[in-house]
Design a protein around this motif. Structure first.
Motif, PDB file in Angstrom:
ATOM      1  N   ASP A  26     105.759 -48.249  61.910  1.00  0.00           N
ATOM      2  CA  ASP A  26     104.432 -48.859  62.042  1.00  0.00           C
ATOM      3  C   ASP A  26     104.410 -49.876  63.172  1.00  0.00           C
ATOM      4  N   TYR A  27     105.484 -50.633  63.304  1.00  0.00           N
ATOM      5  CA  TYR A  27     105.564 -51.637  64.367  1.00  0.00           C
ATOM      6  C   TYR A  27     105.557 -50.970  65.732  1.00  0.00           C
ATOM      7  N   ARG A  29     104.109 -48.286  66.519  1.00  0.00           N
ATOM      8  CA  ARG A  29     102.815 -47.672  66.800  1.00  0.00           C
ATOM      9  C   ARG A  29     101.736 -48.684  67.211  1.00  0.00           C
ATOM     10  N   ILE A  30     102.049 -49.986  67.178  1.00  0.00           N
ATOM     11  CA  ILE A  30     101.060 -50.996  67.555  1.00  0.00           C
ATOM     12  C   ILE A  30     100.696 -50.835  69.024  1.00  0.00           C
ATOM     13  N   ASP A  31      99.399 -50.806  69.298  1.00  0.00           N
ATOM     14  CA  ASP A  31      98.919 -50.676  70.670  1.00  0.00           C
ATOM     15  C   ASP A  31      99.178 -51.976  71.427  1.00  0.00           C
ATOM     16  N   ARG A  32      99.949 -51.889  72.499  1.00  0.00           N
ATOM     17  CA  ARG A  32     100.238 -53.062  73.310  1.00  0.00           C
ATOM     18  C   ARG A  32      99.712 -52.872  74.726  1.00  0.00           C
ATOM     19  N   GLY A  33      98.490 -52.419  74.798  1.00  0.00           N
ATOM     20  CA  GLY A  33      97.882 -52.190  76.101  1.00  0.00           C
ATOM     21  C   GLY A  33      97.293 -53.442  76.724  1.00  0.00           C
ATOM     22  N   TYR A  34      97.535 -54.600  76.128  1.00  0.00           N
ATOM     23  CA  TYR A  34      97.000 -55.841  76.653  1.00  0.00           C
ATOM     24  C   TYR A  34      97.818 -56.320  77.861  1.00  0.00           C
ATOM     25  N   ARG A  36     100.244 -58.377  79.761  1.00  0.00           N
ATOM     26  CA  ARG A  36     101.419 -59.093  79.276  1.00  0.00           C
ATOM     27  C   ARG A  36     101.631 -60.425  79.984  1.00  0.00           C
TER      28      ARG A  36
END
Length: 206
Positions: A26-27, A29-34, A36
């Motif tokens: 689950d971790y 799969r977190i969307d990190r498209g922000y 950085r």
């Protein structure tokens, strides 16, 4: 069955413990498209500016001048200063002020201040993070004395929050410091030193 076991049993029935593999998946799969980071250049200058915005005193010093800089600041505040095990001995080699290593909890309030290192720093927010590892001491050392001198090495300063958090161990007791302790009442009267040090000084060792 004890009351504790009964309570934990109820929690388990409502929110069952999940296998570690599921949590890790689950971790991942977190969307990190922000975004950085917001800055690539001038990170140390930005960090110094943001920390100063919080009314902390900030001084950038070459690494070899760090002992003299620490000695000068402690000499301006007569009394004993607390330091933690693991603080590099060379940092305080030039200090004539009395130092107390690993002071007892009941002695913290009588100290003139405390000197610590840190785990990481964030330029965008002007935040310093302590994980209370070697050279940082327990959380009380950074909160009870009225004066706190923090040494931040240039390599510990990251442009923004995501990169800094990746260097930290979430299982450790993390303390995020953004300037000296301050609070305001409903009339916006600012009071400093309520929840921590009234005076914060930061030495950035380059």
């Amino acid at each position: 069955m004890s009351a504790r076991e009964e309570i934990l049993g109820r929690i388990e029935r409502v929110v069952p413990t999940r296998p570690a593999a599921d949590v890790a998946a689950d971790y991942a799969r977190i969307d990190r498209g922000y975004l950085r980071r917001h800055h690539d250049d001038g990170v140390l200058a930005l960090f110094a500016e943001r920390v100063a915005d919080y009314r902390a005193a900030v001084v950038r010093v070459p690494e070899h001048e760090l002992p003299a800089a620490i000695a000068e600041r402690l000499a301006a505040r007569p009394g004993e200063h607390g330091i933690a095990s693991g603080l590099p001995e060379e940092w305080t080699a030039a200090t004539a002020a009395p130092l107390v290593r690993d002071p007892a909890a009941d002695a913290l309030d009588g100290l003139a201040g405390a000197v610590t290192g840190c785990a990481a720093a964030i330029a965008e927010t002007g935040t310093i993070v302590l994980d209370h590892g070697p050279g940082q001491g327990p959380r009380a050392l950074s909160l009870v004395p009225d004066y706190h001198l923090i040494v931040v090495r240039a390599a510990q300063v990251f442009p923004d929050v995501p990169e800094a958090l990746e260097r930290l161990d979430p299982s450790r007791p993390l303390t995020f410091v953004s300037g000296p302790s301050a609070t305001s009442d409903i009339e916006l009267s600012r009071v400093e030193g309520v929840h921590g040090p009234r005076t914060l000084e930061v030495l950035i060792a380059e």
